[in-house]
Design a protein around this motif. Sequence first.
Motif, PDB file in Angstrom:
ATOM      1  N   ILE A  31      18.344  -2.514   9.017  1.00 60.33           N
ATOM      2  CA  ILE A  31      17.651  -1.353   9.587  1.00 60.33           C
ATOM      3  C   ILE A  31      16.235  -1.259   9.020  1.00 60.33           C
ATOM      4  CG2 ILE A  31      17.644   1.168   9.807  1.00 60.33           C
ATOM      5  CD1 ILE A  31      20.735   1.020   9.568  1.00 60.33           C
ATOM      6  N   ALA A  32      16.097  -1.489   7.711  1.00 61.81           N
ATOM      7  CA  ALA A  32      14.781  -1.416   7.078  1.00 61.81           C
ATOM      8  C   ALA A  32      13.838  -2.468   7.661  1.00 61.81           C
ATOM      9  CB  ALA A  32      14.908  -1.588   5.570  1.00 61.81           C
ATOM     10  N   SER A  33      14.350  -3.656   7.903  1.00 60.49           N
ATOM     11  CA  SER A  33      13.529  -4.713   8.495  1.00 60.49           C
ATOM     12  C   SER A  33      13.043  -4.305   9.887  1.00 60.49           C
ATOM     13  CB  SER A  33      14.346  -6.006   8.575  1.00 60.49           C
ATOM     14  OG  SER A  33      13.601  -7.019   9.189  1.00 60.49           O
ATOM     15  N   ASP A  34      13.950  -3.766  10.696  1.00 59.61           N
ATOM     16  CA  ASP A  34      13.558  -3.293  12.032  1.00 59.61           C
ATOM     17  C   ASP A  34      12.582  -2.127  11.934  1.00 59.61           C
ATOM     18  OD1 ASP A  34      15.227  -5.198  13.135  1.00 59.61           O
ATOM     19  OD2 ASP A  34      16.867  -3.792  13.508  1.00 59.61           O
ATOM     20  N   ALA A  38       8.789  -1.715  13.426  1.00 58.65           N
ATOM     21  CA  ALA A  38       8.405  -0.573  14.260  1.00 58.65           C
ATOM     22  C   ALA A  38       7.189   0.149  13.674  1.00 58.65           C
ATOM     23  CB  ALA A  38       9.576   0.394  14.401  1.00 58.65           C
ATOM     24  N   LEU A  39       7.137   0.267  12.355  1.00 63.45           N
ATOM     25  CA  LEU A  39       5.980   0.911  11.718  1.00 63.45           C
ATOM     26  C   LEU A  39       4.717   0.084  11.934  1.00 63.45           C
ATOM     27  CD1 LEU A  39       7.572   2.123   8.361  1.00 63.45           C
ATOM     28  CD2 LEU A  39       6.738   3.558  10.233  1.00 63.45           C
ATOM     29  N   ASP A  40       4.840  -1.239  11.881  1.00 62.78           N
ATOM     30  CA  ASP A  40       3.688  -2.115  12.104  1.00 62.78           C
ATOM     31  C   ASP A  40       3.172  -2.018  13.533  1.00 62.78           C
ATOM     32  OD1 ASP A  40       3.677  -3.084   9.505  1.00 62.78           O
ATOM     33  OD2 ASP A  40       4.849  -4.878   9.988  1.00 62.78           O
ATOM     34  N   GLU A  41       4.081  -1.806  14.475  1.00 64.26           N
ATOM     35  CA  GLU A  41       3.707  -1.806  15.892  1.00 64.26           C
ATOM     36  C   GLU A  41       3.227  -0.457  16.413  1.00 64.26           C
ATOM     37  OE1 GLU A  41       7.239  -3.335  17.740  1.00 64.26           O
ATOM     38  OE2 GLU A  41       6.763  -5.406  17.182  1.00 64.26           O
ATOM     39  N   ARG A  42       3.432   0.602  15.668  1.00 61.90           N
ATOM     40  CA  ARG A  42       3.058   1.916  16.199  1.00 61.90           C
ATOM     41  C   ARG A  42       1.549   2.128  16.115  1.00 61.90           C
ATOM     42  NH1 ARG A  42       5.280   6.350  11.887  1.00 61.90           N
ATOM     43  NH2 ARG A  42       3.846   5.850  10.233  1.00 61.90           N
ATOM     44  N   THR A  43       1.079   3.072  16.867  1.00 62.23           N
ATOM     45  CA  THR A  43      -0.343   3.392  16.942  1.00 62.23           C
ATOM     46  C   THR A  43      -0.829   3.971  15.628  1.00 62.23           C
ATOM     47  OG1 THR A  43       0.009   3.944  19.264  1.00 62.23           O
ATOM     48  CG2 THR A  43      -2.056   4.667  18.272  1.00 62.23           C
ATOM     49  N   LYS A  44      -2.010   3.539  15.192  1.00 60.23           N
ATOM     50  CA  LYS A  44      -2.575   4.056  13.940  1.00 60.23           C
ATOM     51  C   LYS A  44      -2.737   5.566  14.039  1.00 60.23           C
ATOM     52  CE  LYS A  44      -5.886   2.761  10.504  1.00 60.23           C
ATOM     53  NZ  LYS A  44      -5.201   1.934   9.576  1.00 60.23           N
ATOM     54  N   GLY A  45      -2.314   6.250  13.003  1.00 63.83           N
ATOM     55  CA  GLY A  45      -2.380   7.703  12.976  1.00 63.83           C
ATOM     56  C   GLY A  45      -1.084   8.375  13.396  1.00 63.83           C
ATOM     57  N   ASP A  46      -0.174   7.625  13.977  1.00 61.88           N
ATOM     58  CA  ASP A  46       1.129   8.162  14.385  1.00 61.88           C
ATOM     59  C   ASP A  46       1.989   8.316  13.137  1.00 61.88           C
ATOM     60  OD1 ASP A  46       3.542   8.839  15.502  1.00 61.88           O
ATOM     61  OD2 ASP A  46       3.781   6.997  16.647  1.00 61.88           O
ATOM     62  N   SER A  63      11.285   5.063   0.726  1.00 60.90           N
ATOM     63  CA  SER A  63      10.837   3.809   0.111  1.00 60.90           C
ATOM     64  C   SER A  63      10.087   2.937   1.108  1.00 60.90           C
ATOM     65  CB  SER A  63      12.032   3.031  -0.449  1.00 60.90           C
ATOM     66  OG  SER A  63      12.652   3.743  -1.473  1.00 60.90           O
ATOM     67  N   VAL A  64      10.639   2.786   2.311  1.00 63.60           N
ATOM     68  CA  VAL A  64       9.986   1.981   3.343  1.00 63.60           C
ATOM     69  C   VAL A  64       8.649   2.602   3.715  1.00 63.60           C
ATOM     70  CG1 VAL A  64      10.118   1.283   5.772  1.00 63.60           C
ATOM     71  CG2 VAL A  64      12.086   0.962   4.276  1.00 63.60           C
ATOM     72  N   HIS A  68       5.011   0.926   3.150  1.00 62.11           N
ATOM     73  CA  HIS A  68       4.157   0.706   4.325  1.00 62.11           C
ATOM     74  C   HIS A  68       2.805   1.391   4.151  1.00 62.11           C
ATOM     75  CE1 HIS A  68       2.886   0.686   8.554  1.00 62.11           C
ATOM     76  NE2 HIS A  68       3.566  -0.441   8.590  1.00 62.11           N
ATOM     77  N   ALA A  69       2.801   2.565   3.554  1.00 66.51           N
ATOM     78  CA  ALA A  69       1.538   3.271   3.309  1.00 66.51           C
ATOM     79  C   ALA A  69       0.655   2.473   2.355  1.00 66.51           C
ATOM     80  CB  ALA A  69       1.813   4.662   2.753  1.00 66.51           C
TER      81      ALA A  69
END
Length: 98
Positions: A31-34, A38-46, A63-64, A68-69
């Motif tokens: 789930i964390a990998s997916d 998903a976080l990488d693919e979302r629009t910046k600022g979302d 943690s994820v 990512h931040a």
Amino acid sequence: MRTRTVLAAPLALLVILAAGACSDTPTQDEIASDCVTALDERTKGDTSKPSACEGLTEENWLSVRAAHALKDVNSDLGLIDENLDEMRDGLDELREGN
């Protein structure tokens, strides 16, 4: 009769274990990998939580999200990579007693 009971118990246990091993429930790592994808693919600022992250425990989600931040800050500013060699050099000096 006793022989059938003795054979049936281990067989039942194997069936139960096999059913559990064939579970389609994803692990927290999967789930964390997916979620990271998903976080990488979302629009910046979302700042909303992607649906791919919904199965994570609250602790794993935090943690994820924190990782990512940091990755975002590093890619925007290059802070971690630029200072990493300096930090390693400083640690080496401390270990050597300089």
